[in-house]
Design a protein around this motif. Structure first.
Motif, PDB file in Angstrom:
ATOM      1  N   ARG A  20       0.830  -1.205   0.000  1.00 23.25           N
ATOM      2  CA  ARG A  20       0.000   0.000   0.000  1.00 23.25           C
ATOM      3  C   ARG A  20       0.862   1.252   0.000  1.00 23.25           C
ATOM      4  NH1 ARG A  20      -2.753   1.331   5.473  1.00 23.25           N
ATOM      5  NH2 ARG A  20      -0.624   2.027   5.788  1.00 23.25           N
ATOM      6  N   ARG A  21       1.929   1.250   0.822  1.00 23.46           N
ATOM      7  CA  ARG A  21       2.802   2.424   0.863  1.00 23.46           C
ATOM      8  C   ARG A  21       3.459   2.678  -0.484  1.00 23.46           C
ATOM      9  NH1 ARG A  21       4.157   0.285   5.982  1.00 23.46           N
ATOM     10  NH2 ARG A  21       6.059  -0.662   5.134  1.00 23.46           N
ATOM     11  N   VAL A  22       3.880   1.605  -1.149  1.00 25.56           N
ATOM     12  CA  VAL A  22       4.491   1.758  -2.474  1.00 25.56           C
ATOM     13  C   VAL A  22       3.486   2.337  -3.458  1.00 25.56           C
ATOM     14  CG1 VAL A  22       5.460   0.511  -4.436  1.00 25.56           C
ATOM     15  CG2 VAL A  22       6.194  -0.055  -2.119  1.00 25.56           C
ATOM     16  N   ALA A  23       2.274   1.771  -3.454  1.00 27.27           N
ATOM     17  CA  ALA A  23       1.257   2.239  -4.384  1.00 27.27           C
ATOM     18  C   ALA A  23       0.846   3.677  -4.102  1.00 27.27           C
ATOM     19  CB  ALA A  23       0.030   1.318  -4.306  1.00 27.27           C
ATOM     20  N   GLU A  24       0.671   3.988  -2.812  1.00 26.99           N
ATOM     21  CA  GLU A  24       0.243   5.345  -2.467  1.00 26.99           C
ATOM     22  C   GLU A  24       1.333   6.360  -2.796  1.00 26.99           C
ATOM     23  OE1 GLU A  24      -0.950   7.815   1.542  1.00 26.99           O
ATOM     24  OE2 GLU A  24      -1.412   5.672   1.449  1.00 26.99           O
ATOM     25  N   THR A  25       2.592   5.994  -2.534  1.00 30.05           N
ATOM     26  CA  THR A  25       3.692   6.897  -2.874  1.00 30.05           C
ATOM     27  C   THR A  25       3.751   7.122  -4.374  1.00 30.05           C
ATOM     28  OG1 THR A  25       4.956   6.168  -0.956  1.00 30.05           O
ATOM     29  CG2 THR A  25       6.185   7.218  -2.727  1.00 30.05           C
ATOM     30  N   MET A  26       3.573   6.038  -5.131  1.00 28.67           N
ATOM     31  CA  MET A  26       3.584   6.181  -6.585  1.00 28.67           C
ATOM     32  C   MET A  26       2.460   7.104  -7.046  1.00 28.67           C
ATOM     33  SD  MET A  26       3.013   3.319  -9.540  1.00 28.67           S
ATOM     34  CE  MET A  26       1.236   3.448  -9.398  1.00 28.67           C
ATOM     35  N   GLN A  27       1.275   6.902  -6.487  1.00 32.58           N
ATOM     36  CA  GLN A  27       0.159   7.717  -6.924  1.00 32.58           C
ATOM     37  C   GLN A  27       0.353   9.188  -6.558  1.00 32.58           C
ATOM     38  OE1 GLN A  27      -3.736   6.701  -5.405  1.00 32.58           O
ATOM     39  NE2 GLN A  27      -4.684   7.425  -7.273  1.00 32.58           N
ATOM     40  N   ARG A  28       0.852   9.445  -5.358  1.00 33.52           N
ATOM     41  CA  ARG A  28       1.081  10.839  -4.961  1.00 33.52           C
ATOM     42  C   ARG A  28       2.114  11.504  -5.857  1.00 33.52           C
ATOM     43  NH1 ARG A  28      -1.333  12.550  -0.457  1.00 33.52           N
ATOM     44  NH2 ARG A  28      -2.137  11.022   1.036  1.00 33.52           N
ATOM     45  N   HIS A  29       3.128  10.742  -6.256  1.00 34.72           N
ATOM     46  CA  HIS A  29       4.131  11.321  -7.140  1.00 34.72           C
ATOM     47  C   HIS A  29       3.576  11.552  -8.542  1.00 34.72           C
ATOM     48  CE1 HIS A  29       7.942  10.142  -4.650  1.00 34.72           C
ATOM     49  NE2 HIS A  29       7.050  10.845  -3.968  1.00 34.72           N
ATOM     50  N   LEU A  30       2.577  10.754  -8.919  1.00 28.33           N
ATOM     51  CA  LEU A  30       1.971  10.961 -10.232  1.00 28.33           C
ATOM     52  C   LEU A  30       1.076  12.193 -10.258  1.00 28.33           C
ATOM     53  CD1 LEU A  30       1.016   7.290 -11.158  1.00 28.33           C
ATOM     54  CD2 LEU A  30       2.823   8.677 -12.195  1.00 28.33           C
ATOM     55  N   LEU A  31       0.522  12.573  -9.102  1.00 24.94           N
ATOM     56  CA  LEU A  31      -0.331  13.754  -9.065  1.00 24.94           C
ATOM     57  C   LEU A  31       0.528  15.005  -9.233  1.00 24.94           C
ATOM     58  CD1 LEU A  31      -2.695  12.672  -6.167  1.00 24.94           C
ATOM     59  CD2 LEU A  31      -3.240  12.756  -8.605  1.00 24.94           C
ATOM     60  N   PRO A  32       0.029  15.993  -9.976  1.00 28.06           N
ATOM     61  CA  PRO A  32       0.884  17.110 -10.393  1.00 28.06           C
ATOM     62  C   PRO A  32       0.983  18.216  -9.347  1.00 28.06           C
ATOM     63  CG  PRO A  32      -1.287  17.397 -11.323  1.00 28.06           C
ATOM     64  CD  PRO A  32      -1.325  16.094 -10.561  1.00 28.06           C
ATOM     65  N   GLN A  33       1.987  19.077  -9.529  1.00 27.05           N
ATOM     66  CA  GLN A  33       2.052  20.343  -8.818  1.00 27.05           C
ATOM     67  C   GLN A  33       1.147  21.342  -9.537  1.00 27.05           C
ATOM     68  OE1 GLN A  33       3.812  21.086  -5.964  1.00 27.05           O
ATOM     69  NE2 GLN A  33       4.277  18.892  -5.864  1.00 27.05           N
ATOM     70  N   LEU A  34       0.375  22.093  -8.783  1.00 26.08           N
ATOM     71  CA  LEU A  34      -0.539  23.045  -9.403  1.00 26.08           C
ATOM     72  C   LEU A  34       0.237  24.247  -9.937  1.00 26.08           C
ATOM     73  CD1 LEU A  34      -3.485  22.995  -6.832  1.00 26.08           C
ATOM     74  CD2 LEU A  34      -3.248  21.679  -8.949  1.00 26.08           C
ATOM     75  N   PRO A  35      -0.203  24.792 -11.076  1.00 23.72           N
ATOM     76  CA  PRO A  35       0.496  25.950 -11.635  1.00 23.72           C
ATOM     77  C   PRO A  35       0.241  27.208 -10.812  1.00 23.72           C
ATOM     78  CG  PRO A  35      -1.487  25.518 -12.887  1.00 23.72           C
ATOM     79  CD  PRO A  35      -1.356  24.394 -11.896  1.00 23.72           C
ATOM     80  N   ASP A  36       1.154  28.155 -10.905  1.00 22.81           N
ATOM     81  CA  ASP A  36       1.001  29.439 -10.227  1.00 22.81           C
ATOM     82  C   ASP A  36       0.376  30.415 -11.221  1.00 22.81           C
ATOM     83  OD1 ASP A  36       1.103  31.614  -8.616  1.00 22.81           O
ATOM     84  OD2 ASP A  36       3.278  31.872  -8.703  1.00 22.81           O
ATOM     85  N   VAL A  37      -0.915  30.652 -11.060  1.00 28.00           N
ATOM     86  CA  VAL A  37      -1.647  31.578 -11.937  1.00 28.00           C
ATOM     87  C   VAL A  37      -1.906  32.844 -11.139  1.00 28.00           C
ATOM     88  CG1 VAL A  37      -3.715  31.930 -13.333  1.00 28.00           C
ATOM     89  CG2 VAL A  37      -2.722  29.638 -13.125  1.00 28.00           C
ATOM     90  N   PRO A  38      -1.212  33.940 -11.441  1.00 27.84           N
ATOM     91  CA  PRO A  38      -1.352  35.174 -10.651  1.00 27.84           C
ATOM     92  C   PRO A  38      -2.808  35.600 -10.512  1.00 27.84           C
ATOM     93  CG  PRO A  38       0.466  35.379 -12.185  1.00 27.84           C
ATOM     94  CD  PRO A  38      -0.238  34.110 -12.546  1.00 27.84           C
ATOM     95  N   GLY A  39      -3.192  35.909  -9.279  1.00 29.94           N
ATOM     96  CA  GLY A  39      -4.537  36.389  -9.000  1.00 29.94           C
ATOM     97  C   GLY A  39      -5.541  35.294  -8.735  1.00 29.94           C
ATOM     98  N   LEU A  40      -5.249  34.076  -9.177  1.00 21.48           N
ATOM     99  CA  LEU A  40      -6.203  32.977  -9.041  1.00 21.48           C
ATOM    100  C   LEU A  40      -5.752  32.041  -7.920  1.00 21.48           C
ATOM    101  CD1 LEU A  40      -8.758  31.712 -10.419  1.00 21.48           C
ATOM    102  CD2 LEU A  40      -7.152  30.249 -11.672  1.00 21.48           C
ATOM    103  N   GLU A  41      -6.614  31.855  -6.936  1.00 25.42           N
ATOM    104  CA  GLU A  41      -6.308  30.900  -5.866  1.00 25.42           C
ATOM    105  C   GLU A  41      -6.687  29.496  -6.319  1.00 25.42           C
ATOM    106  OE1 GLU A  41      -7.192  31.902  -1.647  1.00 25.42           O
ATOM    107  OE2 GLU A  41      -8.323  33.561  -2.549  1.00 25.42           O
ATOM    108  N   MET A  42      -5.803  28.547  -6.058  1.00 24.40           N
ATOM    109  CA  MET A  42      -6.063  27.169  -6.472  1.00 24.40           C
ATOM    110  C   MET A  42      -5.407  26.214  -5.475  1.00 24.40           C
ATOM    111  SD  MET A  42      -5.115  25.306 -10.114  1.00 24.40           S
ATOM    112  CE  MET A  42      -5.468  26.835 -10.972  1.00 24.40           C
ATOM    113  N   THR A  43      -6.116  25.171  -5.092  1.00 20.96           N
ATOM    114  CA  THR A  43      -5.555  24.175  -4.186  1.00 20.96           C
ATOM    115  C   THR A  43      -6.187  22.829  -4.480  1.00 20.96           C
ATOM    116  OG1 THR A  43      -5.025  23.712  -1.874  1.00 20.96           O
ATOM    117  CG2 THR A  43      -7.259  24.460  -2.324  1.00 20.96           C
ATOM    118  N   ALA A  44      -5.542  21.764  -4.030  1.00 24.31           N
ATOM    119  CA  ALA A  44      -6.032  20.409  -4.297  1.00 24.31           C
ATOM    120  C   ALA A  44      -5.770  19.534  -3.087  1.00 24.31           C
ATOM    121  CB  ALA A  44      -5.365  19.824  -5.536  1.00 24.31           C
ATOM    122  N   ARG A  45      -6.535  18.452  -2.991  1.00 26.72           N
ATOM    123  CA  ARG A  45      -6.368  17.472  -1.939  1.00 26.72           C
ATOM    124  C   ARG A  45      -6.512  16.077  -2.540  1.00 26.72           C
ATOM    125  NH1 ARG A  45      -5.154  21.561   0.028  1.00 26.72           N
ATOM    126  NH2 ARG A  45      -5.760  22.469   2.051  1.00 26.72           N
TER     127      ARG A  45
END
Length: 588
Positions: free
Chosen positions: A337-362
């Protein structure tokens, strides 16, 4: 022991003030064979007759004011009797008259008193607030049903088989190591022992004292101060725990084993364990997995019950064999599970920095059995300055789903980057790729393009491939689901015309993309979950975006959820801010 006087009482004279501590109670009869004592509404002894003193081998001064249950009530072995299993306590609490031909008190010299008893409500100070207990000595050897719960009593062969079956069922029905250990402790304390101690060898070869648990009248009482890391296992030590952790045969032990000069740090820790718990007898056995020793289980007795013997040691071996297989399986599963979860978290992207626009993910993995799945989110800026937004779910809850999720996300990025087309056209291209190239069988998706127009307003254009609709919450709390642009999920192979939908997003509005794990669970329809999401999102619209997401997950995600959850949220800036995107024409 103090010799009794002529009338059978203990030799010490009863102080007049103690003798009259009854305060308004009539004198109790001094019967030749019947002991009598009275308890108040808290179960404390307020009066005794002389025969009770003789039978209990205790002076009135030692009895008055004491909790009768804690002081007297015992199993036949002399072991403490939990209140929940005490028939005399049941009668006292129910305010009933009850009698029985079998029971045990503990005398002042520590010996057991077999007796027959009766409990009946009794008036104290004009109120029926207490109880009177009448008892006389017996010689019956019959064991009553409640005595079969005595942790010090030897188990019958049927009870032994039932315990082993229960051990197998409880330990193999969970893949969580901590939960398996909690169940193991509950199985043996207080049924077999006063104490259970679990020492586990970690994946890095370190020894960790994971559990030291005793009980107080049947209620488990952990000793966290005795838990934690342990010194290394010495390779040649003959001490019982060291040998068990090296995989040697089970053995009996006691504090005398650790009275001499210690040969290792573990021996010091064991000497402290015996001292702190008061154990006078212990049985120690290795816990073996399929490939290696993973720990040791120690059962200890600290009460008046006798020392462990060969029968208990044999039973402990059987329990440890079952525990070893269950813990080994749980460890293997958690490692995967730890291997799979680590892989999946690494596959999820970093959000872009769009000036003026707030953005977050979980991203929240599912609990217990389905620890990894195909839920994902994405956000990236296209060559024309438009921000692409996506949320999706590949069917499945395993490594294949996670791998399929990565393929779908990467192909979507490639199509969106290479073709300056509306969302519906991009998803149609993705559909062909999923059917012919990807390992994912079925998937849902919302794909949108967000841009700032020349007048400063923000516009979202999106299409939906079988996914729960995005939720739009305005600053004042009005909310609505964006149901338009809906179509079939990906991977069906059915030709379908996909459409786009467009909405202008008001200032300070919050837009939420989510996967079905947030709103759906067994026993509750998705409509109920959507309504719950909308209600809580509207109530949280004024919160900062990070706080908004955390509270939304906490309040909306079903407790019984067995699915993972992905969440992508953004907040529209107020007009007049610096445009962060290319002035648009209303189209992506």
């Amino acid at each position: 022991m103090i010799a009794p006087d002529a009338d059978g009482r203990a030799g010490r004279s009863r102080p007049p003030e103690t003798r009259r501590a009854r305060r308004g109670l009539p004198d109790l009869p001094d019967l030749p064979d019947l002991g009598v004592y009275v308890v108040d509404d808290e179960g404390r002894i307020v009066d005794v007759n002389r025969r009770a003193e003789t039978l209990l081998r205790r002076d009135a001064a030692d009895l008055l004011g004491q909790d009768a249950h804690d002081l007297l009530h015992r199993y036949s072995s002399g072991h403490s009797l939990p209140r929940a299993q005490c028939p005399m306590m049941h009668a006292f609490l129910d305010r009933r008259t009850v009698q029985a031909d079998r029971g045990w008190f503990q005398r002042g010299d520590g010996s057991p008193l077999p007796m027959a008893w009766m409990v009946t409500p009794y008036e104290i100070g004009g109120k029926a607030a207490g109880a009177m207990v009448l008892f006389h000595e017996t010689t019956s050897a019959e064991v009553t049903e409640w005595e079969r719960h005595d942790p010090a009593a030897p188990l019958s062969e049927l009870d032994r088989l039932a315990l082993l079956a229960e051990t197998t069922t409880l330990l193999t029905s969970t893949l969580d190591t901590d939960e398996a250990l909690r169940r193991l402790v509950r199985l043996v304390v207080p049924r077999l022992a006063d104490w259970a101690v679990v020492d586990l060898i970690t994946e890095h070869g370190e020894v960790w004292r994971t559990a030291v648990v005793g009980h107080d009248n049947g209620v488990l009482a952990p000793r966290e101060d005795l838990q934690g890391p342990m010194p290394p296992v010495p390779p040649e030590s003959p001490m019982p725990l060291s040998r068990a952790l090296r995989g040697a045969a089970s053995t009996l032990a006691g504090p005398e084993n650790y009275q001499g000069p210690p040969d290792s740090g573990i021996a010091v820790a064991q000497a402290e364990l015996f001292r702190a718990t008061g154990m006078h007898s212990a049985a120690i056995a290795p816990i073996r997995g399929l490939r290696e020793v993973i720990g040791a289980l120690t059962l200890g007795r600290s009460g008046p019950s006798g020392a462990f013997g060969g029968v208990e040691l044999s039973l402990l071996n059987d329990i440890c064999r079952r525990a070893g297989l269950a813990l080994d399986n749980a460890r293997l599963y958690q490692r995967q599970r730890r291997v799979a979860e680590t892989m999946q978290r690494h596959l999820l992207p970093q959000l872009p920095d769009v000036p003026g626009l707030e953005m977050t993910a979980r991203y929240v993995p599912a609990p217990q059995a389905s620890q990894v799945g195909g839920d994902w989110y994405d956000a990236f800026v296209l060559p024309n300055g438009v921000t692409a937004l996506a949320i999706g779910d590949v069917v499945g809850h395993d490594l294949d789903a996670a791998a399929g999720m990565a393929q779908v996300r990467n192909m979507l990025r490639a199509h969106a980057w290479s073709h300056g087309e509306p969302p519906s056209s991009i998803v149609e291209r993705l559909e062909q790729s999923v059917v012919h190239l990807a390992e994912a069988s079925l998937a849902t998706l919302v794909f949108g393009q967000l841009e700032q127009l020349t007048d400063g307003t923000w516009q979202l254009r999106w299409t939906n491939a079988g996914h729960p609709p995005p939720l739009l919450i305005e600053a004042a709390g009005q909310s609505r689901f964006l149901d338009a642009g809906a179509g079939l999920l990906l991977g069906t192979g059915i030709a379908a015309v996909r459409t786009d939908a467009v909405v202008c997003l008001p200032p300070l509005a919050t837009l939420v993309f989510y996967t079905d794990g947030l709103v759906e669970s067994p026993g509750r329809s998705i409509d109920e979950g959507l309504a719950r999401l909308r209600r809580h999102a509207a109530a949280l619209a004024h919160r900062p975006l990070d706080t908004f997401c955390d509270l939304l997950l906490d309040r909306v995600r079903p407790v019984a959820n067995e699915d993972d959850v992905a969440l992508l949220a953004l907040r529209i800036p107020v007009p007049g801010g610096t445009p962060s995107l290319r002035p648009g024409t209303g189209r992506a």
